[in-house]
Design a protein around this motif. Structure first.
Motif, PDB file in Angstrom:
ATOM      1  N   ALA A 134       0.819  -1.216   0.000  1.00 13.14           N
ATOM      2  CA  ALA A 134       0.000   0.000   0.000  1.00 13.14           C
ATOM      3  C   ALA A 134       0.849   1.260   0.000  1.00 13.14           C
ATOM      4  N   SER A 135       1.899   1.302   0.777  1.00 12.69           N
ATOM      5  CA  SER A 135       2.723   2.514   0.844  1.00 12.69           C
ATOM      6  C   SER A 135       3.544   2.724  -0.425  1.00 12.69           C
ATOM      7  N   ALA A 136       3.774   1.665  -1.192  1.00 12.94           N
ATOM      8  CA  ALA A 136       4.566   1.780  -2.417  1.00 12.94           C
ATOM      9  C   ALA A 136       3.724   2.164  -3.631  1.00 12.94           C
ATOM     10  N   ALA A 137       2.396   2.104  -3.506  1.00 14.26           N
ATOM     11  CA  ALA A 137       1.519   2.387  -4.651  1.00 14.26           C
ATOM     12  C   ALA A 137       0.343   3.258  -4.223  1.00 14.26           C
ATOM     13  N   PRO A 138       0.594   4.458  -3.690  1.00 15.45           N
ATOM     14  CA  PRO A 138      -0.511   5.264  -3.153  1.00 15.45           C
ATOM     15  C   PRO A 138      -1.555   5.670  -4.195  1.00 15.45           C
ATOM     16  N   GLN A 139      -1.130   5.932  -5.417  1.00 17.63           N
ATOM     17  CA  GLN A 139      -2.096   6.338  -6.449  1.00 17.63           C
ATOM     18  C   GLN A 139      -3.035   5.184  -6.804  1.00 17.63           C
ATOM     19  N   ARG A 140      -2.490   3.990  -6.970  1.00 15.54           N
ATOM     20  CA  ARG A 140      -3.324   2.832  -7.287  1.00 15.54           C
ATOM     21  C   ARG A 140      -4.236   2.498  -6.106  1.00 15.54           C
ATOM     22  N   VAL A 141      -3.733   2.630  -4.897  1.00 16.41           N
ATOM     23  CA  VAL A 141      -4.549   2.392  -3.709  1.00 16.41           C
ATOM     24  C   VAL A 141      -5.736   3.349  -3.694  1.00 16.41           C
ATOM     25  N   ARG A 142      -5.508   4.621  -4.008  1.00 20.88           N
ATOM     26  CA  ARG A 142      -6.610   5.596  -4.049  1.00 20.88           C
ATOM     27  C   ARG A 142      -7.649   5.221  -5.101  1.00 20.88           C
ATOM     28  N   GLN A 143      -7.197   4.779  -6.283  1.00 21.82           N
ATOM     29  CA  GLN A 143      -8.135   4.377  -7.336  1.00 21.82           C
ATOM     30  C   GLN A 143      -9.013   3.218  -6.881  1.00 21.82           C
ATOM     31  N   LEU A 144      -8.375   2.197  -6.310  1.00 17.97           N
ATOM     32  CA  LEU A 144      -9.136   1.029  -5.874  1.00 17.97           C
ATOM     33  C   LEU A 144     -10.020   1.357  -4.675  1.00 17.97           C
ATOM     34  N   GLU A 145      -9.541   2.227  -3.804  1.00 18.97           N
ATOM     35  CA  GLU A 145     -10.348   2.657  -2.661  1.00 18.97           C
ATOM     36  C   GLU A 145     -11.626   3.331  -3.161  1.00 18.97           C
ATOM     37  N   GLN A 146     -11.518   4.184  -4.177  1.00 19.71           N
ATOM     38  CA  GLN A 146     -12.694   4.850  -4.737  1.00 19.71           C
ATOM     39  C   GLN A 146     -13.658   3.844  -5.355  1.00 19.71           C
ATOM     40  N   GLN A 147     -13.127   2.827  -6.045  1.00 19.00           N
ATOM     41  CA  GLN A 147     -13.983   1.783  -6.621  1.00 19.00           C
ATOM     42  C   GLN A 147     -14.717   1.032  -5.513  1.00 19.00           C
ATOM     43  N   ALA A 148     -14.003   0.688  -4.451  1.00 20.45           N
ATOM     44  CA  ALA A 148     -14.623  -0.042  -3.343  1.00 20.45           C
ATOM     45  C   ALA A 148     -15.710   0.801  -2.686  1.00 20.45           C
ATOM     46  N   GLU A 149     -15.409   2.067  -2.429  1.00 24.33           N
ATOM     47  CA  GLU A 149     -16.384   2.960  -1.796  1.00 24.33           C
ATOM     48  C   GLU A 149     -17.619   3.138  -2.679  1.00 24.33           C
ATOM     49  N   ALA A 150     -17.415   3.321  -3.973  1.00 19.27           N
ATOM     50  CA  ALA A 150     -18.532   3.539  -4.894  1.00 19.27           C
ATOM     51  C   ALA A 150     -19.447   2.320  -4.971  1.00 19.27           C
ATOM     52  N   GLY A 151     -18.892   1.154  -4.780  1.00 12.20           N
ATOM     53  CA  GLY A 151     -19.678  -0.068  -4.896  1.00 12.20           C
ATOM     54  C   GLY A 151     -20.401  -0.490  -3.638  1.00 12.20           C
ATOM     55  N   MET A 152     -20.097   0.137  -2.526  1.00 10.17           N
ATOM     56  CA  MET A 152     -20.733  -0.254  -1.273  1.00 10.17           C
ATOM     57  C   MET A 152     -22.160   0.283  -1.200  1.00 10.17           C
ATOM     58  N   ALA A 153     -23.063  -0.555  -0.778  1.00 13.41           N
ATOM     59  CA  ALA A 153     -24.463  -0.155  -0.636  1.00 13.41           C
ATOM     60  C   ALA A 153     -24.615   0.742   0.581  1.00 13.41           C
ATOM     61  N   GLN A 154     -25.554   1.656   0.498  1.00 12.78           N
ATOM     62  CA  GLN A 154     -25.858   2.506   1.647  1.00 12.78           C
ATOM     63  C   GLN A 154     -26.409   1.648   2.772  1.00 12.78           C
ATOM     64  N   ASN A 155     -26.057   1.986   3.976  1.00 16.04           N
ATOM     65  CA  ASN A 155     -26.538   1.268   5.143  1.00 16.04           C
ATOM     66  C   ASN A 155     -28.020   1.598   5.353  1.00 16.04           C
ATOM     67  N   PRO A 156     -28.903   0.591   5.330  1.00 16.79           N
ATOM     68  CA  PRO A 156     -30.331   0.881   5.523  1.00 16.79           C
ATOM     69  C   PRO A 156     -30.657   1.332   6.939  1.00 16.79           C
ATOM     70  N   PHE A 157     -29.746   1.161   7.871  1.00 14.33           N
ATOM     71  CA  PHE A 157     -29.979   1.552   9.260  1.00 14.33           C
ATOM     72  C   PHE A 157     -29.234   2.832   9.608  1.00 14.33           C
ATOM     73  N   ARG A 158     -28.883   3.595   8.590  1.00 10.71           N
ATOM     74  CA  ARG A 158     -28.117   4.817   8.800  1.00 10.71           C
ATOM     75  C   ARG A 158     -28.907   5.858   9.590  1.00 10.71           C
ATOM     76  N   TYR A 159     -30.208   5.907   9.379  1.00 14.84           N
ATOM     77  CA  TYR A 159     -31.042   6.882  10.065  1.00 14.84           C
ATOM     78  C   TYR A 159     -31.927   6.163  11.073  1.00 14.84           C
ATOM     79  N   VAL A 160     -32.016   6.711  12.239  1.00 10.90           N
ATOM     80  CA  VAL A 160     -32.831   6.111  13.292  1.00 10.90           C
ATOM     81  C   VAL A 160     -33.873   7.132  13.710  1.00 10.90           C
ATOM     82  N   LEU A 161     -35.089   6.706  13.786  1.00 11.08           N
ATOM     83  CA  LEU A 161     -36.183   7.566  14.202  1.00 11.08           C
ATOM     84  C   LEU A 161     -36.749   7.000  15.491  1.00 11.08           C
ATOM     85  N   GLN A 162     -36.831   7.822  16.495  1.00 11.36           N
ATOM     86  CA  GLN A 162     -37.385   7.375  17.778  1.00 11.36           C
ATOM     87  C   GLN A 162     -38.622   8.205  18.062  1.00 11.36           C
ATOM     88  N   LEU A 163     -39.710   7.512  18.333  1.00 13.44           N
ATOM     89  CA  LEU A 163     -40.965   8.168  18.658  1.00 13.44           C
ATOM     90  C   LEU A 163     -41.249   7.968  20.133  1.00 13.44           C
TER      91      LEU A 163
END
Length: 169
Positions: A134-163
């Motif tokens: 990872a430390s030897a290829a920071p640019q490639r790590v950033r590219q793959l990190e962006q791909q991983a982040e873009a592909g992750m589904a939103q957490n359905p429990f991100r918002y909590v509503l309490q009544l």
């Protein structure tokens, strides 16, 4: 015939499964028997994914594929009609949390818990995923990190509503 995950037998110091995204856990066998024994005995080197199973079955049955259906029919892979695609992987099991992306050439993993780090492996040079580059290829790590982040589904429990209080809800 496909497995949902592999097993780790101290390959990277861990045991069983559910603790990492190393290849011994995410790279599993897939055997497909097409109707009429088409492509019998053929081995495909291109990376495919579990999400390719549904479109493969639908295409074999002659069912039109929805435009937003994830995955690619494996018939197209065998015919050489597809380009290699990155595969996403994630884990959130008993305190082990990570996600990443695996390409034909390399692999990136972002671990959140219990470790907090980034892993990058050059698959051809290091098929056993022993040397974190990872430390030897920071640019490639950033590219793959962006791909991983873009592909992750939103957490359905991100918002909590309490009544609270009297009344009808």
């Amino acid at each position: 015939l496909v497995a949902d995950h592999g097993e780790e037998f101290l390959d990277h110091g861990l045991w069983l499964h559910g603790r990492s995204l190393f290849d011994e856990l995410v790279r599993v066998p897939m055997v497909v028997k097409f109707p009429g024994n088409a492509w019998a005995g053929r081995r495909v080197a291109q990376q495919v994914q579990g999400l390719d199973i549904v479109p493969t079955v639908l295409e074999a049955l002659g069912v039109p594929l929805a435009s937003d259906l994830a995955g690619v029919p494996l018939q197209r892979v065998v015919r050489g009609q597809t380009q290699p695609r990155p595969a996403l992987a994630e884990i959130s099991h008993r305190g082990f949390v990570a996600h990443g992306v695996r390409t034909e050439q390399d692999k990136y993993v972002r671990r959140f818990s219990p470790d907090d780090d980034q892993l990058y492996f050059e698959r051809e040079r290091d098929p056993g995923e022993r040397v974190n580059r990872a430390s030897a290829a920071p640019q490639r790590v950033r590219q793959l990190e962006q791909q991983a982040e873009a592909g992750m589904a939103q957490n359905p429990f991100r918002y909590v509503l309490q009544l609270a209080g009297p009344g009808r809800f």
